[in-house]
Design a protein around this motif. Structure first.
Motif, PDB file in Angstrom:
ATOM      1  N   ASP A 363     -32.825 -15.419 -29.946  1.00  0.00           N
ATOM      2  CA  ASP A 363     -33.003 -15.420 -31.405  1.00  0.00           C
ATOM      3  C   ASP A 363     -32.719 -16.787 -32.010  1.00  0.00           C
ATOM      4  OD1 ASP A 363     -33.711 -12.812 -31.359  1.00  0.00           O
ATOM      5  OD2 ASP A 363     -31.663 -12.067 -31.689  1.00  0.00           O
ATOM      6  N   ALA A 364     -31.796 -17.531 -31.395  1.00  0.00           N
ATOM      7  CA  ALA A 364     -31.455 -18.838 -31.969  1.00  0.00           C
ATOM      8  C   ALA A 364     -30.871 -19.741 -30.897  1.00  0.00           C
ATOM      9  CB  ALA A 364     -30.424 -18.641 -33.085  1.00  0.00           C
ATOM     10  N   LEU A 365     -31.031 -21.033 -31.096  1.00  0.00           N
ATOM     11  CA  LEU A 365     -30.366 -22.027 -30.249  1.00  0.00           C
ATOM     12  C   LEU A 365     -29.217 -22.621 -31.068  1.00  0.00           C
ATOM     13  CD1 LEU A 365     -33.457 -23.997 -28.815  1.00  0.00           C
ATOM     14  CD2 LEU A 365     -32.163 -22.181 -27.670  1.00  0.00           C
ATOM     15  N   GLU A 366     -28.241 -23.154 -30.364  1.00  0.00           N
ATOM     16  CA  GLU A 366     -27.109 -23.749 -31.059  1.00  0.00           C
ATOM     17  C   GLU A 366     -26.908 -25.174 -30.559  1.00  0.00           C
ATOM     18  OE1 GLU A 366     -22.558 -22.427 -31.904  1.00  0.00           O
ATOM     19  OE2 GLU A 366     -23.762 -21.196 -30.574  1.00  0.00           O
ATOM     20  N   GLY A 367     -26.740 -26.116 -31.466  1.00  0.00           N
ATOM     21  CA  GLY A 367     -26.613 -27.524 -31.095  1.00  0.00           C
ATOM     22  C   GLY A 367     -25.466 -27.757 -30.122  1.00  0.00           C
ATOM     23  N   ALA A 368     -25.627 -28.748 -29.243  1.00  0.00           N
ATOM     24  CA  ALA A 368     -24.584 -29.087 -28.250  1.00  0.00           C
ATOM     25  C   ALA A 368     -24.843 -30.498 -27.752  1.00  0.00           C
ATOM     26  CB  ALA A 368     -24.634 -28.103 -27.079  1.00  0.00           C
ATOM     27  N   GLN A 369     -23.956 -30.999 -26.933  1.00  0.00           N
ATOM     28  CA  GLN A 369     -24.172 -32.269 -26.242  1.00  0.00           C
ATOM     29  C   GLN A 369     -25.104 -31.992 -25.066  1.00  0.00           C
ATOM     30  OE1 GLN A 369     -22.630 -35.385 -26.421  1.00  0.00           O
ATOM     31  NE2 GLN A 369     -21.090 -35.004 -27.989  1.00  0.00           N
TER      32      GLN A 369
END
Ligand code: UD1
Length: 428
Positions: A363-369
């Motif tokens: 449903d969604a991606l989440e920002g990360a390094q």
């Protein structure tokens, strides 16, 4: 080392001008070795890879002058004399396509010593087909200590070159050598990528006699000398496809100009299947997506006109948010899924098994390094970052600079929240 920070969620609206094709430009630059006259290349992309090849050519005796012409960036290349026919390891290793100077050096001087490019991150990538093509043109080849020692004491002799598999680089290399061979050359099972046509067009403007480029059989009637010419580098079809995918991922409406939609028809078919609106026009195409969730679609990479392997990573990024499961098969290169674990760091659900990746849309991606591992993989992380919640930080962006000109500028002009952070350490 530079990093790129992206805050996801902004829709893209606007226009992106596409640059000249990196993969064509570097072969055209190598063609300048074939004549003592000047070759003027217009619509040149300014990239780490083109600068890098310029440095190698200067070592071999080419004068390389970059300027801003009426129609954008130009490069004038002139090799009055080959001052060295040696391409050392430290230069060839950094960019595999540097190996393609071997054929022109042989054509011009009858001998050359060029380092083997070595492996690279997307599989073994041997050069056996390049060497097979040169041997078919009468070249004697010895391999010692990582170098190819090649000699054609009586000059290159035209002949039949039948490739067991179609290779872009080997087909171009064969053309670059055979144009100055004595007699006729017929290349069968040639690569059919549009870059073959661009190279043949440029060589023909220089006085070569090449026909059939873009088909599986290329005929070359050798000539004794080539002369200078002016040639506009074709638009970059991979950059075109990448921004089409960026627009599809972020949503909005983006007009891609100075390019051709027919070069990426296989991608456009998949985009339409997934629910993206694509409208070709004279100068390129418009990509539009409003709100609705995309459908998962299957993709197999293939030689042109199939789905380009160089767009596989970016397409995988798009599929991470699609509805359903997408199966992506990589058939050109082994080990070309290094972006999958990085996309998973952003929350993607991907399982890789051999040459196949299964992407189950989330449903969604989440920002990360995340970390860029190769040129196309790194831009797939940027695409994912455009739609991820919060901030995505892409480390090791020197890969991106090899092949994407002013990427942050082009995307931010359309409203993306993307910026480059210069210097500093990355996450290694
Ligand atoms: C070019 C492109 C690259 C693109 C690829 C396929 C440039 C600078 N790079 O790479 O961006 O992903 O085409 O479209 O133009 N092979 C051999 N022996 C050889 C040469 C190739 O076995 O001597 C194999 C390769 O390992 C690969 C396949 O042939 O599995 C196709 O490679 P090739 O078409 O040669 O790709 P490149 O020219 O290296």
């Amino acid at each position: 080392m530079d990093r790129i920070a992206i805050i996801g969620g902004a829709r893209l609206e606007g226009e992106i001008p596409i640059s000249g094709a990196k993969n064509s430009a570097i072969k055209l630059m190598a063609a300048s070795l074939l004549t003592e006259d000047a070759l003027r290349l217009t619509n040149m992309p300014r990239l780490a890879d083109t600068r890098f090849l310029g440095k190698l050519l200067e070592r071999l005796g080419t004068e390389v002058v970059e300027s801003e012409g009426a129609d954008g960036p130009e490069t004038l290349l002139r090799t009055r004399e080959i001052v060295s026919a040696i391409a050392p390891y430290d230069l060839v290793r950094q960019m595999r396509a540097s190996f393609n100077v071997l054929g022109p050096l042989l054509a011009r001087t009858g001998q050359a010593k060029v380092s083997l490019p070595g492996g690279c991150t997307i599989g073994a990538r041997p050069v056996d087909l390049h060497l097979q093509a040169l041997e078919a043109l009468g070249v004697q080849i010895d391999l010692h200590e990582g170098y190819v020692y090649a000699q054609a004491p009586r000059g290159l002799q035209g002949g039949p070159i039948d490739f067991p598999i179609a290779s872009v680089g080997a087909t171009e290399h064969a053309m670059l050598a055979a144009v100055l061979a004595q007699g006729d050359t017929v290349i069968t099972n040639a690569a059919r990528e549009p870059e073959m046509i661009d190279l043949a067009d440029c060589l023909n403007k220089m006085g070569a006699k090449v026909s059939g480029a873009g088909t599986a059989t290329i005929h070359i009637e050798g000539v004794s000398r080539l002369h200078g010419a002016t040639h506009a580098v074709m638009p970059d079809r991979i950059e075109t496809g990448t921004y089409a995918l960026a627009a599809a991922m972020a949503g909005g409406e983006v007009r891609l100009t100075r390019t051709r939609s027919d070069f990426i028809q296989a991608l456009l078919d998949k985009l339409s299947e997934a629910g993206v609106e694509v409208t070709p026009h004279n100068d390129g195409l418009t990509v539009k997506r409003n709100g609705a969730r995309l459908r998962a679609v299957e993709v197999d990479t293939a030689a042109y006109p199939g789905f380009a392997t160089d767009l596989q990573a970016q397409f995988m990024a798009l599929m991470t948010l699609a509805d359903g499961e997408s199966v992506i098969r990589e058939t050109i290169f082994e080990n070309r899924f290094m972006h999958a674990p990085e996309l998973s760091r952003l929350g993607a659900d991907i399982t890789v098994s051999g040459g196949e990746a299964r992407v189950r849309g989330v449903d969604a991606l989440e920002g990360a390094q995340v970390m860029a591992t190769d040129l196309r993989a790194s831009v797939s992380l940027v695409i994912a970052g455009l739609a991820a919640r919060g901030e995505t930080m892409v480390n090791r962006v020197y890969h991106l600079d090899r092949g994407f000109e002013r990427l942050e500028e082009k995307l931010s002009a359309c409203g993306a929240q993307i910026r480059r952070i210069s210097g500093g350490g990355d996450e290694e």
